[in-house]
Design a protein around this motif. Structure first.
Motif, PDB file in Angstrom:
ATOM      1  N   MET A  56      40.152  30.219  46.359  1.00  0.00           N
ATOM      2  CA  MET A  56      39.576  29.938  47.671  1.00  0.00           C
ATOM      3  C   MET A  56      39.573  28.441  47.968  1.00  0.00           C
ATOM      4  O   MET A  56      39.933  28.009  49.067  1.00  0.00           O
ATOM      5  N   ILE A  57      39.179  27.647  46.982  1.00  0.00           N
ATOM      6  CA  ILE A  57      39.031  26.201  47.215  1.00  0.00           C
ATOM      7  C   ILE A  57      40.386  25.500  47.223  1.00  0.00           C
ATOM      8  O   ILE A  57      40.627  24.603  48.047  1.00  0.00           O
ATOM      9  N   ALA A  58      41.287  25.905  46.321  1.00  0.00           N
ATOM     10  CA  ALA A  58      42.568  25.217  46.176  1.00  0.00           C
ATOM     11  C   ALA A  58      43.688  25.842  46.998  1.00  0.00           C
ATOM     12  O   ALA A  58      44.831  25.394  46.907  1.00  0.00           O
ATOM     13  N   ILE A  92      40.876  37.086  50.624  1.00  0.00           N
ATOM     14  CA  ILE A  92      39.524  37.402  51.087  1.00  0.00           C
ATOM     15  C   ILE A  92      39.015  36.317  52.023  1.00  0.00           C
ATOM     16  O   ILE A  92      38.406  36.609  53.068  1.00  0.00           O
ATOM     17  N   LEU A  93      39.265  35.066  51.668  1.00  0.00           N
ATOM     18  CA  LEU A  93      38.803  33.960  52.512  1.00  0.00           C
ATOM     19  C   LEU A  93      39.472  33.992  53.886  1.00  0.00           C
ATOM     20  O   LEU A  93      38.805  33.821  54.916  1.00  0.00           O
ATOM     21  N   LEU A  94      40.779  34.235  53.932  1.00  0.00           N
ATOM     22  CA  LEU A  94      41.488  34.294  55.208  1.00  0.00           C
ATOM     23  C   LEU A  94      41.023  35.482  56.041  1.00  0.00           C
ATOM     24  O   LEU A  94      40.895  35.379  57.268  1.00  0.00           O
ATOM     25  N   ALA A  95      40.761  36.623  55.389  1.00  0.00           N
ATOM     26  CA  ALA A  95      40.272  37.792  56.116  1.00  0.00           C
ATOM     27  C   ALA A  95      38.886  37.532  56.705  1.00  0.00           C
ATOM     28  O   ALA A  95      38.589  37.936  57.834  1.00  0.00           O
ATOM     29  N   ALA A  96      38.033  36.823  55.953  1.00  0.00           N
ATOM     30  CA  ALA A  96      36.687  36.512  56.456  1.00  0.00           C
ATOM     31  C   ALA A  96      36.763  35.564  57.653  1.00  0.00           C
ATOM     32  O   ALA A  96      36.035  35.733  58.637  1.00  0.00           O
ATOM     33  N   ARG A  97      37.642  34.574  57.578  1.00  0.00           N
ATOM     34  CA  ARG A  97      37.758  33.619  58.681  1.00  0.00           C
ATOM     35  C   ARG A  97      38.336  34.265  59.938  1.00  0.00           C
ATOM     36  O   ARG A  97      38.067  33.808  61.050  1.00  0.00           O
ATOM     37  N   LEU A 152      38.824  42.347  54.251  1.00  0.00           N
ATOM     38  CA  LEU A 152      37.864  41.661  53.385  1.00  0.00           C
ATOM     39  C   LEU A 152      37.280  42.631  52.365  1.00  0.00           C
ATOM     40  O   LEU A 152      37.251  42.342  51.159  1.00  0.00           O
ATOM     41  N   PHE A 153      36.833  43.789  52.823  1.00  0.00           N
ATOM     42  CA  PHE A 153      36.241  44.771  51.912  1.00  0.00           C
ATOM     43  C   PHE A 153      37.285  45.366  50.981  1.00  0.00           C
ATOM     44  O   PHE A 153      36.969  45.713  49.835  1.00  0.00           O
ATOM     45  N   ALA A 154      38.534  45.474  51.433  1.00  0.00           N
ATOM     46  CA  ALA A 154      39.600  45.972  50.562  1.00  0.00           C
ATOM     47  C   ALA A 154      39.821  45.005  49.399  1.00  0.00           C
ATOM     48  O   ALA A 154      39.990  45.431  48.245  1.00  0.00           O
ATOM     49  N   GLY A 155      39.809  43.713  49.692  1.00  0.00           N
ATOM     50  CA  GLY A 155      39.951  42.723  48.627  1.00  0.00           C
ATOM     51  C   GLY A 155      38.792  42.759  47.653  1.00  0.00           C
ATOM     52  O   GLY A 155      38.985  42.658  46.428  1.00  0.00           O
TER      53      GLY A 155
END
Length: 254
Positions: free
Chosen positions: A200-202, A211-216, A223-226
């Protein structure tokens, strides 16, 4: 545990899982929480299937699993080697144990800025942080296992003039194996967590980034699938290590 007790435990666990799934289905269909934040189970499973079929989610999963396993192997090797060298010597434990206890609570995520400055935003950076964070459970478990060796075994080996290397390999490691395997199981969980945070950070390819891209993008089903995939990875890895531990420690059965 008796076979009948195992079946009862499995049935109870399955029932609890079904209850939680039913509550999820009810909450999402009754829109107790908006579908932007809580998708239905059907939408989640559809996104999961689509992601695996088109290959994107499968590729992300493979990248995360590879990063997790490599970091865990590096952490296990370093933790066992260092733990054996420290645990075999009472004097070394007296000098080094306070330092280990000081560094151990340091979150692996707090090391990420330092790792980025050294390695840059690269796969090697994430791997190094995963190995660092996952090493401590194995190292401390190995130190404890060696420190708990029966004193009479040490006396017998000293009387027979057994070399330090032979003592570690033939006496220390077998005696400390229960502690080491317990530490390795905990280390695997840590390696998965740190791998996802590092992705997520790098901005490294993996489930963390997905997951981070789906949340944004407010793609709740993806997101839930990940998250579901991460849970499956954690469950499968723990089950495999538990089975290996059972085989390796079969001599402990009464």
């Amino acid at each position: 545990m008796r076979p009948g007790a195992r079946w009862i435990a499995a049935l109870e666990s399955g029932t609890m899982l079904l209850v939680l799934a039913g509550l999820w289905w009810l909450a999402s269909h009754q829109e107790w929480v908006g579908k932007v934040f809580l998708p239905t189970p059907e939408a989640t499973f559809r996104s999961l299937a689509e992601g695996i079929v088109d290959g994107k989610l499968a590729a992300f999963t493979a990248a995360t699993v590879q990063r997790m396993v490599l970091g865990w192997l590096m952490a296990s090797f370093a933790g066992i080697a260092l733990g054996a060298l420290i645990g075999i010597s009472a004097g070394a434990r007296v000098w080094i144990q306070p330092t280990l206890e000081f560094v151990r609570p340091l979150p692996a995520s707090a090391v990420l800025p330092l790792a980025i400055s050294i390695f840059g935003l690269s796969p090697g950076m994430v791997l190094s942080v995963v190995a660092f964070g996952a090493m401590w459970p194995v190292l401390l478990a190995t130190v404890h296992g060696f420190a708990s060796i029966e004193p009479r075994l040490r006396e017998v080996c000293a009387a027979l003039e057994v070399s330090r290397a032979d003592f570690i390999w033939k006496v220390g490691l077998p005696s400390a194996m229960p502690d080491i395997l317990a530490g390795m199981r905990l280390s695997m969980t840590v390696s998965l967590i740190v791998a996802v945070v590092g992705e997520m950070i790098a901005s490294q390819a993996g489930l963390g980034q997905a997951i981070l891209l789906a949340a944004r993008s407010f793609r709740a089903s993806e997101l839930f699938a990940g998250i579901a995939l991460l849970g499956l990875i954690g469950f499968a890895s723990n089950a495999l290590l538990a089975a290996a531990e059972k085989k390796l420690l079969i001599w402990q059965k009464p």
